[in-house]
Enzyme design. Structure first.
Site, mmCIF file in Angstrom:
data_model
loop_
_atom_site.group_PDB
_atom_site.id
_atom_site.type_symbol
_atom_site.label_atom_id
_atom_site.label_comp_id
_atom_site.label_asym_id
_atom_site.label_seq_id
_atom_site.Cartn_x
_atom_site.Cartn_y
_atom_site.Cartn_z
ATOM 1 N N LYS A 77 -21.721 18.537 34.024
ATOM 2 C CA LYS A 77 -22.345 18.930 32.886
ATOM 3 C C LYS A 77 -22.739 18.235 31.182
ATOM 4 O O LYS A 77 -23.183 17.637 30.689
ATOM 5 C CB LYS A 77 -21.940 20.794 32.328
ATOM 6 C CG LYS A 77 -22.270 21.752 33.244
ATOM 7 C CD LYS A 77 -21.419 22.854 32.856
ATOM 8 C CE LYS A 77 -20.503 22.846 31.948
ATOM 9 N NZ LYS A 77 -19.643 23.353 33.516
ATOM 10 N N ARG B 191 -21.345 31.802 29.064
ATOM 11 C CA ARG B 191 -20.102 31.555 29.755
ATOM 12 C C ARG B 191 -20.210 33.106 30.265
ATOM 13 O O ARG B 191 -19.385 33.389 31.862
ATOM 14 C CB ARG B 191 -19.030 31.032 29.205
ATOM 15 C CG ARG B 191 -18.248 29.631 30.505
ATOM 16 C CD ARG B 191 -17.101 29.481 29.763
ATOM 17 N NE ARG B 191 -16.251 28.040 30.406
ATOM 18 C CZ ARG B 191 -16.822 26.966 30.019
ATOM 19 N NH1 ARG B 191 -17.484 26.576 29.421
ATOM 20 N NH2 ARG B 191 -15.900 26.139 30.864
ATOM 21 N N ARG C 159 -10.071 12.985 36.886
ATOM 22 C CA ARG C 159 -11.135 12.637 35.287
ATOM 23 C C ARG C 159 -9.765 12.063 34.673
ATOM 24 O O ARG C 159 -9.216 12.680 34.367
ATOM 25 C CB ARG C 159 -11.802 13.760 34.651
ATOM 26 C CG ARG C 159 -12.437 13.833 33.546
ATOM 27 C CD ARG C 159 -12.800 14.887 33.540
ATOM 28 N NE ARG C 159 -12.776 15.834 32.490
ATOM 29 C CZ ARG C 159 -13.838 16.893 32.708
ATOM 30 N NH1 ARG C 159 -15.061 17.165 32.696
ATOM 31 N NH2 ARG C 159 -12.724 18.055 32.664
ATOM 32 N N ARG D 93 -6.814 16.133 30.321
ATOM 33 C CA ARG D 93 -7.225 17.191 30.053
ATOM 34 C C ARG D 93 -5.715 18.144 30.915
ATOM 35 O O ARG D 93 -5.701 17.929 31.680
ATOM 36 C CB ARG D 93 -8.132 17.825 30.039
ATOM 37 C CG ARG D 93 -9.537 16.931 28.856
ATOM 38 C CD ARG D 93 -11.076 17.782 29.184
ATOM 39 N NE ARG D 93 -10.842 19.184 29.622
ATOM 40 C CZ ARG D 93 -12.484 19.531 29.888
ATOM 41 N NH1 ARG D 93 -12.712 18.944 29.919
ATOM 42 N NH2 ARG D 93 -12.423 20.750 30.322
ATOM 43 N N ARG E 248 -9.711 27.860 36.714
ATOM 44 C CA ARG E 248 -11.178 27.572 36.340
ATOM 45 C C ARG E 248 -12.583 28.233 37.654
ATOM 46 O O ARG E 248 -13.455 28.582 36.590
ATOM 47 C CB ARG E 248 -11.431 26.028 35.821
ATOM 48 C CG ARG E 248 -10.871 25.777 34.129
ATOM 49 C CD ARG E 248 -10.520 24.634 34.050
ATOM 50 N NE ARG E 248 -11.307 24.232 33.582
ATOM 51 C CZ ARG E 248 -11.631 22.594 33.822
ATOM 52 N NH1 ARG E 248 -10.596 21.475 34.317
ATOM 53 N NH2 ARG E 248 -12.738 21.879 33.749
HETATM 54 P P1 AMP Z 1 -15.062 22.665 29.355
HETATM 55 O O1 AMP Z 1 -14.904 21.567 28.359
HETATM 56 O O2 AMP Z 1 -16.418 23.380 29.452
HETATM 57 O O3 AMP Z 1 -14.885 22.511 30.798
HETATM 58 O O4 AMP Z 1 -14.341 24.335 29.169
HETATM 59 C C1 AMP Z 1 -12.326 23.862 28.460
HETATM 60 C C2 AMP Z 1 -12.606 25.794 28.495
HETATM 61 O O5 AMP Z 1 -12.509 25.941 26.815
HETATM 62 C C3 AMP Z 1 -13.219 26.327 28.954
HETATM 63 O O6 AMP Z 1 -12.122 26.393 30.187
HETATM 64 C C4 AMP Z 1 -12.448 27.792 27.878
HETATM 65 O O7 AMP Z 1 -10.588 28.330 27.582
HETATM 66 C C5 AMP Z 1 -12.925 27.074 26.871
HETATM 67 N N1 AMP Z 1 -14.045 27.772 27.064
HETATM 68 C C6 AMP Z 1 -15.369 26.077 26.382
HETATM 69 N N2 AMP Z 1 -15.843 27.031 26.203
HETATM 70 C C7 AMP Z 1 -16.185 28.304 26.468
HETATM 71 C C8 AMP Z 1 -17.006 29.780 26.029
HETATM 72 N N3 AMP Z 1 -18.148 29.444 26.129
HETATM 73 N N4 AMP Z 1 -16.163 30.565 26.447
HETATM 74 C C9 AMP Z 1 -15.178 30.743 26.852
HETATM 75 N N5 AMP Z 1 -14.289 29.315 26.948
HETATM 76 C C10 AMP Z 1 -15.003 28.882 26.179
#
Ligand code: AMP
Length: 217
Positions: A15, A90, A129, A162, A173
């Site tokens: 993404k 989400r 990554r 990360r 996740r």
């Molecule tokens: P990402 O970078 O999109 O993979 O997000 C990393 C982490 O941030 C996720 O595993 C959640 O812990 C948190 N997070 C990101 N976006 C959201 C969202 N829209 N709602 C809730 N938690 C989020």
């Protein structure tokens, strides 16, 4: 004309990578809740303190907290030309929050692009990554390694993994995605907004499919 897009899919589907390409092509701001939460955690803000343990464990941050961050971000001037949301909504509750924010602005979504990827491939991508803490450039230890091990090609800063890209957290996740996020596909399909694309192959392959799905190829 303004273009309001959502990019969604499982962790590891690409993404963030595709959002950067779409932003470059279409000129709409890329709004990543994951990036905003990581910035808040690094800065130690009120939101960051709430989010830290949840993000590290691969759990979702509460809907109302994320909803507020997105509403504030959409209120900035650059989002008048549209936006590309990456990682939000989400949950179905977040989709409702977004609808309320957009209705108040007399705006509506144009497309929801879903990147599909099998779990094993997601684990392979995420566990390798490495990201530059300074400029955000992303590498993969096997698929796109930096020229010098552990060092960013773009700015020379050290690369890091990360916390949530460790295998046990990746599996968590993926499970959270399946239970809480995947139902959004049916929600947006019902509204005629969903465009599903195959997330396998090279970055360029996926980019071509994503732009074609948006009618921008
Ligand atoms: P990402 O970078 O999109 O993979 O997000 C990393 C982490 O941030 C996720 O595993 C959640 O812990 C948190 N997070 C990101 N976006 C959201 C969202 N829209 N709602 C809730 N938690 C989020």
């Amino acid at each position: 004309m303004a273009l309001r897009l959502i990019l969604f899919g499982p962790p590891g589907a690409g993404k963030g990578t595709q959002a950067a390409a779409i932003r470059a092509k279409l000129g709409v701001p890329h709004i990543s809740t994951g990036d905003m939460l990581r910035e808040a955690i690094a800065a130690g803000t009120r939101v960051g303190l709430k989010a830290k343990a949840l993000v590290g464990a691969g759990s979702l941050v509460p809907d109302e907290v994320v909803g507020e961050i997105v509403a504030e971000r959409l209120a900035r001037a650059d989002a008048r030309v549209g936006f590309l949301l990456d990682g939000f909504p989400r949950t179905l509750r977040q989709a409702e929050i977004l609808e309320v924010v957009l209705q108040a602005r007399k705006e509506s979504l144009d497309h929801v692009v879903k990147l599909n990827l099998a779990d094993d491939e997601a684990v392979r991508r995420l566990s390798g990554r490495r990201t530059c803490g300074k400029c955000g450039a992303s590498f993969h230890v096997a698929f796109s390694p930096p020229k010098v091990d552990g060092v960013c090609d773009a700015c020379g800063s050290p690369l890091a993994q990360r916390d949530d890209d460790r295998e046990d957290v990746i599996r968590k996740r993926l499970e959270v995605y399946r239970v809480q996020t995947a139902p959004l596909a049916a929600h947006y399909a019902k509204r005629g907004l969903l465009r599903e694309i195959d997330g396998t192959g090279t970055i360029e392959d996926v980019q071509r499919r994503a732009l074609a799905a948006l009618g921008a190829a």
